[in-house]
Structures are given as structure tokens and as C-alpha cells.
Design a protein around this motif. Structure first.
Motif, PDB file in Angstrom:
ATOM      1  N   GLN A 222      41.118 -12.780  -7.757  1.00 40.18           N
ATOM      2  CA  GLN A 222      40.569 -12.534  -6.620  1.00 40.18           C
ATOM      3  C   GLN A 222      40.334 -12.596  -5.471  1.00 40.18           C
ATOM      4  O   GLN A 222      40.016 -11.182  -4.354  1.00 40.18           O
ATOM      5  CB  GLN A 222      39.469 -13.659  -6.850  1.00 40.18           C
TER       6      GLN A 222
ATOM      7  N   ARG B 176      41.758 -16.765 -11.841  1.00 36.84           N
ATOM      8  CA  ARG B 176      41.380 -16.804 -10.391  1.00 36.84           C
ATOM      9  C   ARG B 176      42.356 -16.758  -9.196  1.00 36.84           C
ATOM     10  O   ARG B 176      41.959 -16.019  -7.994  1.00 36.84           O
ATOM     11  CB  ARG B 176      41.585 -18.440  -9.924  1.00 36.84           C
ATOM     12  N   ASP B 177      43.195 -16.473  -9.181  1.00 34.56           N
ATOM     13  CA  ASP B 177      44.883 -15.321  -8.199  1.00 34.56           C
ATOM     14  C   ASP B 177      44.030 -14.659  -7.980  1.00 34.56           C
ATOM     15  O   ASP B 177      43.967 -14.674  -6.845  1.00 34.56           O
ATOM     16  CB  ASP B 177      45.736 -16.613  -8.685  1.00 34.56           C
TER      17      ASP B 177
ATOM     18  N   CYS C 199      35.301 -18.174 -16.477  1.00 30.96           N
ATOM     19  CA  CYS C 199      37.042 -18.639 -16.450  1.00 30.96           C
ATOM     20  C   CYS C 199      36.765 -20.099 -16.222  1.00 30.96           C
ATOM     21  O   CYS C 199      36.715 -21.366 -17.261  1.00 30.96           O
ATOM     22  CB  CYS C 199      37.201 -18.414 -15.089  1.00 30.96           C
ATOM     23  N   ASP C 200      34.972 -20.668 -15.742  1.00 30.42           N
ATOM     24  CA  ASP C 200      34.603 -21.672 -16.169  1.00 30.42           C
ATOM     25  C   ASP C 200      34.597 -22.151 -17.795  1.00 30.42           C
ATOM     26  O   ASP C 200      34.708 -23.397 -18.094  1.00 30.42           O
ATOM     27  CB  ASP C 200      33.271 -22.560 -15.865  1.00 30.42           C
TER      28      ASP C 200
ATOM     29  N   TYR D 215      40.277 -11.305 -16.940  1.00 32.50           N
ATOM     30  CA  TYR D 215      41.107 -10.798 -16.063  1.00 32.50           C
ATOM     31  C   TYR D 215      40.534  -9.300 -16.649  1.00 32.50           C
ATOM     32  O   TYR D 215      40.473  -8.578 -15.135  1.00 32.50           O
ATOM     33  CB  TYR D 215      42.390 -10.213 -17.011  1.00 32.50           C
TER      34      TYR D 215
ATOM     35  N   LEU E 127      33.961 -14.506 -12.471  1.00 27.92           N
ATOM     36  CA  LEU E 127      34.716 -15.802 -11.883  1.00 27.92           C
ATOM     37  C   LEU E 127      34.235 -16.528 -13.384  1.00 27.92           C
ATOM     38  O   LEU E 127      34.504 -18.169 -13.840  1.00 27.92           O
ATOM     39  CB  LEU E 127      34.798 -16.106 -11.022  1.00 27.92           C
ATOM     40  N   SER E 128      32.906 -16.333 -13.654  1.00 26.36           N
ATOM     41  CA  SER E 128      31.934 -17.683 -14.661  1.00 26.36           C
ATOM     42  C   SER E 128      32.593 -17.296 -15.834  1.00 26.36           C
ATOM     43  O   SER E 128      31.951 -18.587 -16.811  1.00 26.36           O
ATOM     44  CB  SER E 128      30.525 -16.983 -14.395  1.00 26.36           C
TER      45      SER E 128
ATOM     46  N   ARG F 212      37.464  -9.533 -14.173  1.00 28.43           N
ATOM     47  CA  ARG F 212      36.895  -9.939 -12.700  1.00 28.43           C
ATOM     48  C   ARG F 212      36.003 -10.854 -12.616  1.00 28.43           C
ATOM     49  O   ARG F 212      35.455 -11.471 -11.483  1.00 28.43           O
ATOM     50  CB  ARG F 212      37.291  -9.566 -11.420  1.00 28.43           C
TER      51      ARG F 212
ATOM     52  N   ILE G 282      43.360 -17.666 -16.404  1.00 24.63           N
ATOM     53  CA  ILE G 282      42.383 -18.130 -16.346  1.00 24.63           C
ATOM     54  C   ILE G 282      43.390 -18.217 -15.287  1.00 24.63           C
ATOM     55  O   ILE G 282      42.610 -18.155 -13.592  1.00 24.63           O
ATOM     56  CB  ILE G 282      41.368 -18.914 -16.220  1.00 24.63           C
ATOM     57  N   GLU G 283      44.076 -18.699 -15.024  1.00 24.05           N
ATOM     58  CA  GLU G 283      44.637 -19.395 -13.714  1.00 24.05           C
ATOM     59  C   GLU G 283      44.944 -18.144 -12.738  1.00 24.05           C
ATOM     60  O   GLU G 283      45.270 -17.860 -11.731  1.00 24.05           O
ATOM     61  CB  GLU G 283      45.559 -20.469 -13.751  1.00 24.05           C
TER      62      GLU G 283
ATOM     63  N   ASP H 222      37.502 -23.108 -18.933  1.00 23.72           N
ATOM     64  CA  ASP H 222      37.659 -24.513 -19.008  1.00 23.72           C
ATOM     65  C   ASP H 222      37.088 -25.246 -19.427  1.00 23.72           C
ATOM     66  O   ASP H 222      38.298 -26.520 -20.270  1.00 23.72           O
ATOM     67  CB  ASP H 222      37.331 -24.982 -17.282  1.00 23.72           C
TER      68      ASP H 222
END
Lengths: 225, 225
Positions: free
Chosen positions: B108, B105-106, B42-43, B34, B39-40, B37, B101-102, B46
């Protein structure tokens, strides 16, 4: 001796069904309070949450006593563990009802407005999932429990639609933001209720089938994580 | 025989601590995603959530096997039940990381903005509660578990401050509503993490003291429901 043991298991199940019915009713009442702005319903929800908490403790203690004194094997052991887990989720459904009435109380400070969302529909879906997950428990019906898992996807979709509808309200009519924000928190509380029903259904499947479906693909629609 | 049994209890505890560490890390990473920002990250979250789910199942199966094969009495029985309950809450901490993380992603889709709230501080508090509740479990320390209960009140207060700060942002700068709404959902996910830590602490107290503190007044500040 075995007869008495099976009578105790029935008592345990009976008590769990009572508390689950109270939790489901608390959700319906909380949403009724939202719909009607009736604070006296909020007080009812507060009182039933206290009763739910008390029953949760009693059920846990009964389950623990049965495990300690009867040392049950195999299927009875799984049944008692399922009760302990389902009991925890039922109690948190009661907590979600309280989260909803907190927002209903907050809303009293603002004028009533018509928002482009359908909270009662979401509540019916979520409460229906709680009811069905408990029914699958009574009937030891794994297929019925599985159908609860796919209902959760409907609630998630409805929750996402609600999110973006309320986002639009806030952007276009910022003066309605307090009401929209309360509605958003209520919608997310209902999504949480649906999550608890899903947990219950998974515990039923675990108990009935002796296999663990949690985090596996659903046989119904393949979309669960 | 008893030696092997106690070795199994140690293995169970060890595995629970591993999964709890992963869940705490998932929260820290989600908030780092967060903040940056990125995204890697976030993966990564997951992937660790999947690993957490796998471990949760293994721990449940180990606990069930111990109950079925060893028929433990009294204190060991309570310990195994505590593990089963703590395990369920730890897994849901992992779910909260995924909820965060959802929203990352939003986000972005929108420009980065500076909001008058402190998500990393909330995350540190919530993750600290998870850590401390697990530490109280390792050390069988009911007083430490009790201190987690009072930390939850701090998180609730911070969450309320955050709510009203974001409400103001949305009213006064409606163009920032999407970002403020994502931040609000993240803050509520962190509050949920704190709730799970509270549940864990209550289970530790139940195990250690053999008494059930859930829904009782806290000895620390008297403010819990």
C-alpha cells in the motif's frame, strides 16, 4: 512386556535426537557454505538431507508399529504423537538447508560482496532454537519449550531488519541485486527453520502439559498470534 | 460400538475437509487482495486464519480421543495418523495466506505497477494442488495423489521463472524494487502452499497404499528428490 515397550520408546526418542542433530548441523553447514562459498560443503548438505529423509521414514514406521502393536494409553500415546509431529518438522529443517545451498550455488555466478546483514547470526539463533526445542523434549521441560516461542520473535525481527537492509542495497546499488536477492531467500529459509523449532516447542508443551498452546498467547511476552 | 466409531471417523474427515476448504479460500482471497489492493479482503483472511487455527486444534483433539478410546487397528490407525498430518499442513496453508496479506499491506505504501509475472496463475495452480490432494484423500485415490506430486514441479518451475523475471525488474528499474520484492515473497509463499499440498498427497499415498512414497522417485516423472 512393559519393559520392552519402554525400551522401544527410548529407541524412538534416541533416533529422533539423532536426526534432529543432523538437521541442525545441515543448517550450520549450509550457512558455512554461504560464508565461505565452498561448494564441497553444499555436497555434504545434500548427502545429509538424504540421510535425514531416510531416518524420518524409519522413525515414522517405528512410531506406527508401536501404536499398532502396543496400543499405548494416555501419556505414552501423546509422546508417540509428539514424536511423529516433531519428526515431520525436523525433516523440513533439512529441506531448508537444501534451499540455502541452492542459493549458495546460484551465488557462484556473481562476485562476492559485503552486505549489511548478519546471516551467521540469524543461523545461530535459528539453529539454537532447534537445539533448545529438542532439549526441552528430552527433559520434558515445558518452560524451556516456552522460551523457544519468545526466541521466534527475535528471529522474526531480525528477518524484517534484514529485508529492509537488502531492499536498500537493491535500490541504491542495483548491480548487487542478484547477491542481495539470494541473501534474502537464505534469510527467509532461516526464518522458516525458526518456525519449525517453534512448532516443535509447541508439540513438546502439548505433550508435557496435555494442553494445547498452539495459537494461544505466549505466557512469555504475549505477542504471538 | 463399531458403528459409532466409524461415524466418528466420518466426522473427523468432514471437519478436515471444512478446514481445508477454508485454507484454500484464504489463499484465493489473499491473492485477490494482491490483485485488487483491497485491504478489507486482508482482514477477512486474518479472521479465517484464526478460525482455521481453532479448527486445527479441535481436529487434533478428536483424533487423539479416537486413538486413546478406540485403540483402532491397522487401516483405521493409518487413517487417523494421516488426518493428524494433513491437518498440520492445512493449518500452514492458512499461515501462508497470512504471509501474503502482510506483503499486500506493505505494498500500500507504493504505487501499483505492472510486473512481468503471473501471481494469480501461480495461486490457481497451488490452490488447485491443495484441492486435488484433499480430493484424493476423500476418494482414497493414490493415483490422483500422485498427480499432485507432478503438479509441484510445474509450480517450482513457475516460481523459478518468476524469480528471474523479478530479478531483471530490480536490476533494470531499481525504483520498482519494493514492489518486486513483495511479489517475490508472495510467489515463494505460493510455492510453500504447493509444498504443503505435496506433503498432503504423500500422506494420502501412505495411508492408501500402506507404503511410504516420501522422498522416493515419483512414478510420474522421476524428478522428485
Amino acid at each position: 512386556m512393559r519393559l520392552r515397550f519402554h525400551k522401544s520408546l527410548d529407541d524412538l526418542k534416541e533416533k529422533l535426537l539423532i536426526v534432529a542433530g543432523m538437521a541442525e548441523q545441515a543448517i550450520q553447514r549450509a550457512v558455512e557454505a554461504y560464508r565461505t562459498r565452498d561448494l564441497s560443503i553444499c555436497d555434504l548438505v545434500d548427502r545429509s538431507e538424504m540421510a535425514i529423509n531416510r531416518l524420518e521414514r524409519e522413525i515414522d514406521q517405528m512410531a506406527l508399529d508401536l501404536l499398532a502393536m502396543e496400543q499405548p494409553m494416555a501419556i505414552d500415546l501423546r509422546f508417540i504423537l509428539a514424536v511423529i509431529k516433531i519428526n515431520a518438522d525436523v525433516e523440513r529443517v533439512g529441506d531448508s538447508a537444501v534451499n540455502i545451498i541452492e542459493r549458495v550455488r546460484d551465488l557462484q555466478a556473481y562476485p562476492a560482496v559485503d552486505l549489511p546483514i548478519d546471516i551467521p547470526r540469524m543461523a545461530n539463533l535459528a539453529a539454537g532454537m532447534v537445539r533448545k526445542s529438542l532439549q526441552s523434549f528430552i527433559e520434558a521441560d515445558a518452560a524451556m519449550a516456552n522460551s523457544v516461542l519468545s526466541m521466534d520473535d527475535d528471529v522474526d525481527k531480525l528477518n524484517e531488519t534484514t529485508y529492509y537492509a537488502l531492499l536498500n542495497v537493491m535500490k541504491e546499488q542495483p548491480q548487487l541485486t542478484p547477491q542481495a536477492l539470494d541473501a534474502l531467500v537464505i534469510a527467509r529459509s532461516l526464518e522458516r527453520v525458526a518456525d519449525h523449532a517453534t512448532n516443535i516447542a509447541e508439540d513438546v508443551i502439548f505433550w508435557v502439559q496435555g494442553s494445547d498452546v498452539r495459537h494461544h498467547m505466549s505466557v512469555v511476552d504475549g505477542s504471538r498470534r
